[in-house]
Design an enzyme around this catalytic site. Structure first.
Site, PDB file in Angstrom:
ATOM      1  N   ARG A  46      24.751 -46.917  27.933  1.00  4.48           N
ATOM      2  CA  ARG A  46      24.620 -46.118  29.158  1.00  4.48           C
ATOM      3  C   ARG A  46      23.364 -45.247  29.138  1.00  4.48           C
ATOM      4  O   ARG A  46      22.949 -44.708  30.161  1.00  4.48           O
ATOM      5  CB  ARG A  46      25.870 -45.251  29.347  1.00  4.48           C
ATOM      6  N   LYS A 193      16.730 -54.455  48.745  1.00  2.00           N
ATOM      7  CA  LYS A 193      16.146 -55.011  49.980  1.00  2.00           C
ATOM      8  C   LYS A 193      14.862 -55.793  49.652  1.00  2.00           C
ATOM      9  O   LYS A 193      14.883 -56.678  48.825  1.00  2.00           O
ATOM     10  CB  LYS A 193      15.879 -53.870  50.972  1.00  2.00           C
TER      11      LYS A 193
HETATM   12  C1  LIG Z   1      16.711 -46.943  53.794  1.00  2.88           C
HETATM   13  C2  LIG Z   1      17.827 -47.209  52.849  1.00  2.88           C
HETATM   14  N1  LIG Z   1      17.992 -46.430  51.771  1.00  2.88           N
HETATM   15  C3  LIG Z   1      18.995 -46.643  50.902  1.00  2.88           C
HETATM   16  C4  LIG Z   1      19.909 -47.658  51.073  1.00  2.88           C
HETATM   17  C5  LIG Z   1      21.041 -47.834  50.095  1.00  2.88           C
HETATM   18  O1  LIG Z   1      20.778 -48.892  49.238  1.00  2.88           O
HETATM   19  P1  LIG Z   1      21.908 -49.658  48.403  1.00  2.88           P
HETATM   20  O2  LIG Z   1      22.686 -50.476  49.385  1.00  2.88           O
HETATM   21  O3  LIG Z   1      21.118 -50.456  47.415  1.00  2.88           O
HETATM   22  O4  LIG Z   1      22.759 -48.618  47.756  1.00  2.88           O
HETATM   23  C6  LIG Z   1      19.777 -48.493  52.178  1.00  2.88           C
HETATM   24  C7  LIG Z   1      20.743 -49.592  52.395  1.00  2.88           C
HETATM   25  O5  LIG Z   1      20.746 -50.245  53.420  1.00  2.88           O
HETATM   26  C8  LIG Z   1      18.725 -48.264  53.088  1.00  2.88           C
HETATM   27  O6  LIG Z   1      18.558 -49.016  54.177  1.00  2.88           O
END
Ligand SMILES: Cc1ncc(COP(=O)(O)O)c(C=O)c1O
Length: 373
Positions: A46, A193
């Protein structure tokens, strides 16, 4: 300084060692040999992992960061900053738009005794609520509205108040903009993403300008345990080598889709920060080097939007963005976003543009034809 594509291909690569693998595989370890007084970087699973370290080095190169701390998801990374770097009594300035879960974390901060102020991303409106702030959180471009704020200007104003500045860099990725070079203290992102881009892993990171801040973020991760899996970290590192190629094709396709949508009478409010007529363009042109793959637009109502989504053949209906496959969704199906019922978030992928455009045209035609019956 090498240029972006070369940086992405080589980021975090191991030193050449005769007979060594070109790309070291993931290290799966919850437990390391550890005798006597704990010492060395790898003591317990961890706390640290060599596969994370390689990815963190790579992301540090791309974000121009002193240190990067990777997490299990974007929300784990965002929580580490919003919860781990603030205390009761602090004043935290958030966007009133942007990713809804970040705003919900603001409610938790408020419940724990922080003062939370919110203002829109557009027109740098957060500048008006900065007095006495300890932390300013920006999300630019915002998801799903695609508004943009001026990172350099807001960082200067926030620093004058003594605040730390964090930027959600998910949509742009470090090849789209480098928040730390623009004056922010932290660049935070969901690697789920466009960064990794294959719609198959969850990941997050916090890139820090100051190693002392990185120590606090890492301590939060060690304590709360939102660590990335070694396989995810390894896949993410592997994905970085094609980031510039994916982003180039996706941005080109996004502009082509946006132009097509603008030519259709039934479509309104087409947004993409690379369009010169877009309200985000003047600031985006200054601070972004690639403008991302997300296009926003509005169909007359929810029923038309749903018919459009169902008629698409190549483009899947799904929630996320940044992947090599085009996806789209009617954003109003989720609570939390202040969008028109017919608003669609379209994440443009790497397909050949002629196929993508043909699919959008036939789906718009089908959505409208159905309307007549
Ligand atoms: C701009 C933005 N920040 C953070 C996140 C959160 O990411 P995760 O789904 O990897 O926790 C998202 C998810 O869609 C997002 O669009």
């Amino acid at each position: 300084m090498t240029s972006d594509g070369t940086r992405a291909v080589h980021a975090g690569r191991a030193e050449v060692s005769p007979g060594g693998p070109f790309t070291a595989g993931p290290v799966f370890a919850s437990t390391y040999h550890l005798s006597g007084e704990p010492s060395g970087p790898f003591q317990y699973g961890r706390f640290a992992n060599p596969t994370w370290v390689a990815l963190e080095r790579a992301l540090g190169e791309l974000e121009d960061a002193a240190e990067v701390v990777t997490f299990a998801s974007g929300m784990a990374a965002i929580s580490a900053v919003l919860l781990g770097l603030t205390a009761p009594g602090d004043t935290v300035v958030l966007p009133s738009d942007g990713y809804p879960a970040t705003r919900t974390l603001g409610d938790h901060l408020a419940a724990r005794g922080a003062t939370v102020r919110r203002a829109p991303t557009a027109a740098d409106a957060q500048a008006d609520v900065l007095a006495g702030a300890n932390l300013l959180w920006l999300e630019t471009p915002s998801n799903p509205g695609l508004d943009v704020c001026d990172i350099a200007r807001l960082s200067e104003l926030a620093h004058a108040e003594g605040a730390l500045v964090a930027v959600d860099n998910t949509l742009a990725t470090p090849l789209g903009q480098r928040p730390l070079a623009l004056g922010a203290d932290l660049s935070v992102a969901s690697g789920t993403k466009a960064l990794t881009g294959h719609s198959d892993i969850l990941l997050g990171y916090v890139a820090c300008a100051d190693p002392a801040v990185a120590d606090r973020v890492r301590a939060w991760r060690t304590l709360t345990g939102g660590v990335p899996g070694p396989m995810e970290a390894w896949l993410a590192h592997r994905s970085l080598a094609t980031l510039h190629l994916r982003l180039a094709r996706q941005a080109e396709n996004a502009v082509a889709v946006a132009r097509l949508l603008q030519s259709r009478a039934e479509v309104t409010g087409v947004r993409h920060p690379a369009l010169p007529e877009d309200p985000a363009y003047p600031v985006a042109a200054r601070q972004m080097r690639r403008h991302g793959c997300v296009v926003g637009f509005t169909l007359p109502d929810a029923a038309t939007a749903d018919r459009f989504l169902r008629a698409l053949r190549l483009v899947a209906e799904a929630t996320s963005f940044g992947g090599t496959h085009s996806i789209a969704e009617r954003r109003g199906r989720w609570p939390g976003d202040a969008v028109a019922p017919g608003f669609i978030r379209f994440s443009v992928g790497c397909e050949d543009p002629e196929d993508l455009l043909a699919d959008v045209v036939q789906a718009l035609d089908a959505a409208l034809t159905d309307d007549a019956h």
